[in-house]
Enzyme design. Structure first.
Site, mmCIF file in Angstrom:
data_model
loop_
_atom_site.group_PDB
_atom_site.id
_atom_site.type_symbol
_atom_site.label_atom_id
_atom_site.label_comp_id
_atom_site.label_asym_id
_atom_site.label_seq_id
_atom_site.Cartn_x
_atom_site.Cartn_y
_atom_site.Cartn_z
ATOM 1 N N ARG A 15 37.259 -34.091 22.655
ATOM 2 C CA ARG A 15 37.128 -35.082 21.579
ATOM 3 C C ARG A 15 36.988 -36.508 22.159
ATOM 4 N NH1 ARG A 15 39.287 -39.807 20.076
ATOM 5 N NH2 ARG A 15 41.341 -39.057 20.685
ATOM 6 N N ASP A 16 38.063 -37.033 22.708
ATOM 7 C CA ASP A 16 38.020 -38.406 23.203
ATOM 8 C C ASP A 16 37.013 -38.507 24.340
ATOM 9 O OD1 ASP A 16 38.702 -41.056 23.455
ATOM 10 O OD2 ASP A 16 40.823 -40.724 23.817
ATOM 11 N N HIS A 207 49.110 -42.088 25.768
ATOM 12 C CA HIS A 207 47.668 -41.810 25.812
ATOM 13 C C HIS A 207 47.018 -42.984 26.553
ATOM 14 C CE1 HIS A 207 43.886 -40.425 23.587
ATOM 15 N NE2 HIS A 207 43.544 -41.659 23.910
ATOM 16 N N HIS A 209 44.079 -44.732 28.772
ATOM 17 C CA HIS A 209 42.741 -44.799 29.363
ATOM 18 C C HIS A 209 42.902 -45.499 30.718
ATOM 19 C CE1 HIS A 209 40.239 -43.333 25.983
ATOM 20 N NE2 HIS A 209 41.372 -43.560 25.325
ATOM 21 N N CYS A 240 36.430 -45.077 24.018
ATOM 22 C CA CYS A 240 36.283 -45.203 22.571
ATOM 23 C C CYS A 240 35.037 -46.025 22.293
ATOM 24 C CB CYS A 240 37.509 -45.879 21.952
ATOM 25 S SG CYS A 240 37.302 -46.161 20.185
ATOM 26 N N ASN A 249 39.811 -41.467 29.626
ATOM 27 C CA ASN A 249 41.250 -41.205 29.728
ATOM 28 C C ASN A 249 41.579 -40.877 31.172
ATOM 29 O OD1 ASN A 249 40.294 -40.006 26.936
ATOM 30 N ND2 ASN A 249 42.423 -40.583 26.697
HETATM 31 P P1 HMG Z 1 33.472 -45.797 5.653
HETATM 32 O O1 HMG Z 1 32.076 -46.262 5.767
HETATM 33 O O2 HMG Z 1 34.538 -46.805 5.384
HETATM 34 O O3 HMG Z 1 33.582 -44.645 4.575
HETATM 35 O O4 HMG Z 1 33.789 -45.012 6.995
HETATM 36 P P2 HMG Z 1 33.371 -44.688 3.036
HETATM 37 O O5 HMG Z 1 34.551 -43.978 2.456
HETATM 38 O O6 HMG Z 1 33.026 -46.061 2.562
HETATM 39 O O7 HMG Z 1 32.064 -43.742 2.828
HETATM 40 C C1 HMG Z 1 30.766 -44.150 3.248
HETATM 41 C C2 HMG Z 1 29.911 -42.908 3.480
HETATM 42 O O8 HMG Z 1 30.441 -42.166 4.565
HETATM 43 C C3 HMG Z 1 29.903 -41.940 2.276
HETATM 44 O O9 HMG Z 1 28.646 -41.286 2.280
HETATM 45 C C4 HMG Z 1 30.940 -40.911 2.658
HETATM 46 O O10 HMG Z 1 30.742 -39.641 2.058
HETATM 47 C C5 HMG Z 1 30.739 -40.833 4.160
HETATM 48 P P3 HMG Z 1 27.486 -41.715 1.217
HETATM 49 O O11 HMG Z 1 28.132 -41.559 -0.122
HETATM 50 O O12 HMG Z 1 27.178 -43.139 1.554
HETATM 51 O O13 HMG Z 1 26.371 -40.750 1.535
HETATM 52 N N1 HMG Z 1 31.985 -40.426 4.849
HETATM 53 C C6 HMG Z 1 32.098 -39.366 5.665
HETATM 54 N N2 HMG Z 1 31.205 -38.441 6.092
HETATM 55 C C7 HMG Z 1 31.671 -37.474 6.908
HETATM 56 N N3 HMG Z 1 32.964 -37.398 7.328
HETATM 57 C C8 HMG Z 1 33.857 -38.310 6.933
HETATM 58 C C9 HMG Z 1 33.425 -39.343 6.067
HETATM 59 N N4 HMG Z 1 34.073 -40.398 5.504
HETATM 60 C C10 HMG Z 1 33.179 -41.038 4.760
HETATM 61 N N5 HMG Z 1 35.127 -38.224 7.344
HETATM 62 C C11 HMG Z 1 35.030 -43.700 8.578
HETATM 63 C C12 HMG Z 1 35.076 -44.599 7.345
HETATM 64 C C13 HMG Z 1 36.419 -43.652 9.146
HETATM 65 C C14 HMG Z 1 34.567 -42.323 8.184
HETATM 66 C C15 HMG Z 1 34.021 -44.288 9.614
HETATM 67 O O14 HMG Z 1 34.319 -45.625 9.846
HETATM 68 C C16 HMG Z 1 34.013 -43.533 10.918
HETATM 69 O O15 HMG Z 1 33.562 -42.406 11.003
HETATM 70 N N6 HMG Z 1 34.499 -44.155 12.024
HETATM 71 C C17 HMG Z 1 34.488 -43.558 13.336
HETATM 72 C C18 HMG Z 1 35.877 -43.623 13.898
HETATM 73 C C19 HMG Z 1 35.977 -42.924 15.238
HETATM 74 O O16 HMG Z 1 35.589 -41.781 15.379
HETATM 75 N N7 HMG Z 1 36.529 -43.628 16.263
HETATM 76 C C20 HMG Z 1 36.745 -43.063 17.560
HETATM 77 C C21 HMG Z 1 37.971 -42.221 17.556
HETATM 78 S S1 HMG Z 1 39.494 -43.155 17.587
HETATM 79 C C22 HMG Z 1 39.847 -43.328 19.263
HETATM 80 O O17 HMG Z 1 39.037 -42.970 20.077
HETATM 81 C C23 HMG Z 1 41.191 -43.816 19.686
HETATM 82 C C24 HMG Z 1 42.127 -42.687 20.127
HETATM 83 O O18 HMG Z 1 41.564 -41.931 21.178
HETATM 84 C C25 HMG Z 1 43.468 -43.259 20.600
HETATM 85 C C26 HMG Z 1 43.338 -44.399 21.606
HETATM 86 O O19 HMG Z 1 42.656 -44.243 22.631
HETATM 87 O O20 HMG Z 1 43.935 -45.433 21.320
HETATM 88 C C27 HMG Z 1 42.438 -41.736 18.963
HETATM 89 MG MG MG Z 2 41.594 -42.541 23.317
#
Ligand code: HMG
Ligand code: MG
Length: 302
Positions: A15-16, A207, A209, A240, A249
């Site tokens: 995933r990450d 966690h 990186h 990320c 990571n």
């Molecule tokens: P949004 O634009 O605010 O969502 O996105 P919305 O509710 O306004 O909806 C807009 C459109 O997106 C709609 O479609 C929804 O159906 C669709 P439309 O009606 O326009 O056709 N939608 C989705 N489609 C599929 N799956 C969903 C979904 N939600 C809404 N779940 C959202 C909000 C969070 C989905 C977006 O901003 C997003 O996908 N962000 C990506 C976040 C991400 O993956 N970040 C990386 C992971 S976090 C990380 O790496 C850190 C971590 O490792 C820890 C660390 O290192 O600190 C965990």
């Molecule tokens: Mg991470």
């Protein structure tokens, strides 16, 4: 100093790791990768993310991968869930474990999931309710727990309250994310001291990186303080996409090697893990960032 006898490793490579690789792998390769990881002794393998497929195209096939892997009894296969829509997708594939994610920083949260920290907690409420009603275990990440690329100060007290709140809501485990690899060991001590004043230390994970080469030193300090869950990514994959200049990571192989050298059991076969890292690095055509994987295997140094 009393060290834990066992540390649980949470493998976040599929995933990450894969979310930040420029190359999008075929689902079959990801499935093969996870099946290989399942044979190493790991007990938790984060499979993918149910986020917007256009925001993270590398993981757009989350459902196909989750339903395609051989799920081994005793191994948890969590999926990242950002919102109710993500939870609906998790329920549709019968997920047993999910991981929510928010941040110590409003600005990072806006870039990452398009809402503030307070709004993210509101989003989590119905998800947690549904997860608890269906016996789905919930981990929660707090990103930027040690510093943020968009905000100068992260207030540790505020974060400790956030961790406490997430546990009170029903999350089983909180992973403190050093999203941009900024932490150093004494800061780790300060953060863990502050958060562990509010939350049982056995419910906390770290966690890191490895952007600035501090991850192993940080993990050592965390484990010395009683942390028993450590996230890592085989071959040091990852980063990320919404945190500028964040790199992978810490490599799982390097963490397992270090812990083994301190007589801390992880249940993981290091050679099998190294093979997994070599496999995925070859598939991605990239350098394997694990130092242990790049060195001669122990017993074969001559
Ligand atoms: P949004 O634009 O605010 O969502 O996105 P919305 O509710 O306004 O909806 C807009 C459109 O997106 C709609 O479609 C929804 O159906 C669709 P439309 O009606 O326009 O056709 N939608 C989705 N489609 C599929 N799956 C969903 C979904 N939600 C809404 N779940 C959202 C909000 C969070 C989905 C977006 O901003 C997003 O996908 N962000 C990506 C976040 C991400 O993956 N970040 C990386 C992971 S976090 C990380 O790496 C850190 C971590 O490792 C820890 C660390 O290192 O600190 C965990
Ligand atoms: Mg991470």
């Amino acid at each position: 100093m009393k060290l834990p006898e066992f540390v649980k490793i949470v493998e976040v490579g599929p995933r990450d790791g894969l979310q930040s690789e420029s190359q999008v792998l075929d689902s079959d390769v990801k499935i093969d990768f996870i099946n290989r990881l399942s044979r190493t002794g790991l007990s938790v393998i984060e499979v993918s993310s149910l986020v917007h497929p256009e925001r993270v195209p590398q993981l757009a096939d989350a459902e196909a991968v989750y339903t395609g892997i051989n799920k081994i009894q005793g191994i948890a296969y969590p999926l990242l869930v950002p919102n109710v829509k993500g939870m609906e997708r998790a329920m549709a594939i019968n997920a047993k474990e999910i991981a929510l994610f928010t941040s110590a920083s409003d600005k990072f949260n806006q870039h990452n999931i398009n809402c503030t920290v307070a709004e993210s907690l509101q989003r989590f409420e119905p998800i947690v309710e549904q997860a608890m009603a269906n016996n789905i275990s919930i981990r929660a990440y707090i990103s930027c727990a040690f510093g943020c690329p968009y905000e100068n100060d992260v207030h540790f007290d505020k974060m400790a309250n956030l961790a406490e709140l997430l546990i009170a809501m029903g999350c089983n485990e909180i992973s403190l994310g050093d999203t941009v690899g900024i932490a150093t060991p004494l800061q780790v001590e300060q953060v863990i001291d502050t958060v562990a004043a509010n939350v049982d230390i056995h419910k906390l994970a770290v966690h890191f990186h490895d952007t600035r080469g501090q991850a192993l030193a940080n993990i050592l300090r965390a484990v010395q303080m009683g942390i028993t869950t450590v996230d890592a990514s085989v071959a040091g994959l990852g980063g990320c996409p919404f945190a500028p200049n964040s790199t992978g990571n810490v490599a799982t192989e390097d963490v397992v090697y270090m812990l083994r050298g301190m007589d801390i059991e992880t249940g993981i076969d290091l050679n099998a893990l190294i093979d997994c890292g070599q496999f995925i690095s070859a598939q991605l055509g990239r350098e394997n960032l694990s130092r242990v994987a790049s060195a001669p295997r122990v017993g074969q140094c001559t």
